[in-house]
Scaffold this motif. Structure first.
Motif, mmCIF file in Angstrom:
data_model
loop_
_atom_site.group_PDB
_atom_site.id
_atom_site.type_symbol
_atom_site.label_atom_id
_atom_site.label_comp_id
_atom_site.label_asym_id
_atom_site.label_seq_id
_atom_site.Cartn_x
_atom_site.Cartn_y
_atom_site.Cartn_z
ATOM 1 N N THR B 9 0.872 -1.439 0.124
ATOM 2 C CA THR B 9 0.246 0.207 0.515
ATOM 3 C C THR B 9 0.819 1.080 -0.013
ATOM 4 O O THR B 9 2.036 1.141 0.232
ATOM 5 C CB THR B 9 -0.560 0.527 0.890
ATOM 6 N N GLN B 10 0.225 2.518 -0.176
ATOM 7 C CA GLN B 10 1.191 4.056 -0.422
ATOM 8 C C GLN B 10 1.616 4.052 0.792
ATOM 9 O O GLN B 10 2.876 5.443 1.384
ATOM 10 C CB GLN B 10 0.243 5.192 -1.136
ATOM 11 N N HIS B 14 0.415 8.789 2.865
ATOM 12 C CA HIS B 14 0.831 8.707 1.089
ATOM 13 C C HIS B 14 -1.027 10.171 1.277
ATOM 14 O O HIS B 14 -1.693 9.599 1.411
ATOM 15 C CB HIS B 14 0.375 8.067 0.660
ATOM 16 N N SER B 16 -1.705 11.811 -2.465
ATOM 17 C CA SER B 16 -0.382 11.941 -4.284
ATOM 18 C C SER B 16 -0.811 13.568 -4.711
ATOM 19 O O SER B 16 0.128 13.807 -5.923
ATOM 20 C CB SER B 16 -1.871 11.524 -4.664
ATOM 21 N N SER B 25 -5.074 6.046 -0.812
ATOM 22 C CA SER B 25 -5.780 4.277 -0.639
ATOM 23 C C SER B 25 -6.057 3.980 -0.586
ATOM 24 O O SER B 25 -6.937 2.437 -0.031
ATOM 25 C CB SER B 25 -4.302 3.600 -0.645
ATOM 26 N N SER B 79 -0.196 -0.974 -4.653
ATOM 27 C CA SER B 79 -1.138 -0.121 -4.872
ATOM 28 C C SER B 79 -1.597 0.786 -5.475
ATOM 29 O O SER B 79 -2.470 1.621 -4.979
ATOM 30 C CB SER B 79 -2.476 -0.609 -4.048
ATOM 31 N N GLY B 80 -0.802 1.387 -6.858
ATOM 32 C CA GLY B 80 -1.051 3.136 -7.136
ATOM 33 C C GLY B 80 -2.443 3.145 -8.185
ATOM 34 O O GLY B 80 -2.726 4.124 -8.173
ATOM 35 N N SER B 81 -2.685 1.870 -8.294
ATOM 36 C CA SER B 81 -3.780 1.780 -9.805
ATOM 37 C C SER B 81 -4.664 0.848 -9.923
ATOM 38 O O SER B 81 -3.916 -0.183 -8.529
ATOM 39 C CB SER B 81 -2.718 1.684 -10.258
ATOM 40 N N ARG B 147 -5.097 5.337 -12.778
ATOM 41 C CA ARG B 147 -3.823 5.343 -12.312
ATOM 42 C C ARG B 147 -4.632 6.249 -11.795
ATOM 43 O O ARG B 147 -4.516 7.068 -11.943
ATOM 44 C CB ARG B 147 -3.246 5.506 -13.353
ATOM 45 N N SER B 149 -3.745 8.574 -9.294
ATOM 46 C CA SER B 149 -2.916 10.012 -9.210
ATOM 47 C C SER B 149 -3.623 10.496 -8.452
ATOM 48 O O SER B 149 -2.443 11.721 -8.272
ATOM 49 C CB SER B 149 -2.258 9.800 -10.559
#
Lengths: 124, 318
Positions: B9-10, B14, B16, B25, B79-81, B147, B149
């Motif tokens: 996980t981010q 985190h 973005s 996330s 897990s960014g997308s 994505r 982001s």
């Protein structure tokens, strides 16, 4: 007769001081009483906090000016202010602009010189 | 052949972006976070070992220990997308090509998903999955990808899920065409729910509320009387005051991000929204008694602003 009344620019009070807000509202009441179809431009500074009492004050201004068949415009100093005005549906009863010149564009700017109401931010 | 899976996980801290575009996330997408959806899909593969770690964690999982214990392949997911990869096909591709490292790409680049052979892991540890300069085989994926982001990308994923443009199935039962409402949600009979939309678990929708335009209200939220949600995502544990018009926005507690203008506003100062939190029933009763006309008895949720607490109107369970 469809002509618009005078354009009056006023800085919206930043202070949460009750007396300051009461005096501001009384100035707006005087304006509504003495002019026909006033175009009130309220300049909300970037640093102004849109607390519930500020929203209430804005609504009272709208009510007063509408009684004189006028219209209130707001210069939202920050996009955050504009978002709150839209969120609270105030955008449906007043016009929102990003600058004073944009707000007075098309109107006849009138320097309201009663009770010290001349504002330094008035467009020339 | 034993398969292990590691979902990274981010990190709990985190976001973005700073100020705006601050997707996290931990935000659920119509009922479940993207990480939870990855876990569900990986479990369907019948993996022997599955671990979820935080990227910021001090002591990461030692995947080399996994291979020493007999794991032959490790599926690594950053897990960014969100991507609807056919894992069975990926494994077959990896196996047929006798690849050491297979990375998944879409037309925009790597997706942060890799399949690693035990040899590669023994040689370089987890680095073989993270270091994109290492030689690897490329698996081209042409299916649905989001994505994540930005907040806008998150909002788009919610819309796609509600419209059926991706495989995400909203949680809860389908009350009507493209309307999903969790069984524990309470929706006032006078509220207008126009699909596609989603209303999550333990959420309360008061009288006169309008939910429209691919809006989602996640779990434990409260939308007070007469508020309209249009193209809006309301994240868990959020209270929204009466009479608002929330449009093109994502609201998380008192924090609203307006996507059109790209600005973030603290609604707490204007007393327009608040974070809901669990309170003991005794505290709830006190708050209820203090708020004239409030009917919070029996409701064990409060907000971080007592002024926002009065709750009125009849509701019925859906």
């Amino acid at each position: 007769m469809t002509s618009k009344g005078p354009v009056v620019i006023k800085e919206f009070p930043q202070s949460r001081n009750f007396a300051r807000r009461k005096s501001f509202l009384s100035e707006v009441r005087n304006l509504a009483r003495r002019t026909y179809r006033p175009q009130l431009v309220l300049d909300i500074p970037e640093s102004a906090e849109m607390a519930p009492d500020a929203i209430e004050l804005l609504l009272e201004c709208v009510e007063q000016v509408e009684q004189a068949d006028g219209r209130v415009s707001v210069v939202a100093g920050s996009p955050q202010t504009a978002v709150i005005l839209e969120l609270t549906r105030l955008a449906s009863v007043l016009d929102i602009f990003s600058s004073v010149s944009e707000a007075v564009n098309g109107g006849t700017l009138h320097r309201y010189q009663h009770d010290g109401l001349v504002q330094p931010i008035a467009a020339s | 052949m034993q398969l292990g899976a590691l979902v990274v996980t981010q990190g709990s801290s985190h976001q973005s972006g700073e100020g705006t575009n601050s997707w996290s996330s931990s935000w659920p997408v119509v009922g479940k976070t993207v990480v939870e959806r990855w876990i569900d899909r990986v479990r369907e593969l019948g993996v022997g070992i599955l671990s979820v770690v935080d990227r910021d964690e001090q002591s990461p999982v030692r995947v080399t220990d996994w291979v020493k214990e007999g794991v032959e392949q490790i599926l690594l997911i950053l897990s960014g997308s969100y991507a609807e990869i056919d894992f069975a096909d990926l494994i077959q591709f990896h196996h047929q090509g006798r690849n050491r490292i297979t990375r998944v790409f879409d037309k925009k680049g790597p997706l942060g998903i890799s399949l690693l052979n035990r040899g590669a892991v023994l040689k370089s540890g987890l680095r073989c999955g993270l270091d994109e300069t290492l030689k690897s085989s490329r698996y081209n994926f042409r299916g649905y990808v989001s994505r994540l982001s930005s907040t806008m990308a998150y909002r788009q994923l919610v819309e796609d899920a509600l419209e059926g443009r991706c495989g995400i199935q909203p949680a809860g039962h389908q009350a009507d065409e493209k309307i999903w409402i969790d069984a524990t949600a309470r929706v006032d009979a006078s509220a207008r729910i126009q699909g596609p939309c989603y209303i999550g678990a333990h959420t309360r929708i008061h009288a006169g509320v309008i939910v429209t335009g691919y809006s989602s209200v996640e779990q434990n939220c409260e939308i007070d009387m007469g508020t309209t949600l249009d193209h809006a995502c309301i994240l868990p544990n959020t209270y929204l005051a009466p009479g608002l018009h929330v449009r093109n926005s994502v609201v998380d507690g008192a924090r609203l991000e307006q996507l059109e203008r790209g600005v973030t506003v603290d609604l707490g100062r204007a007393a327009l929204a608040a974070r809901r939190y669990h309170v003991t029933s005794a505290v709830t009763r006190t708050a209820s008694a203090a708020s004239e006309g409030g009917n919070l008895i029996g409701c064990d949720w409060g907000t971080d602003a007592q002024a926002l607490m009065p709750v009125r109107g009849d509701t019925h369970d859906v």
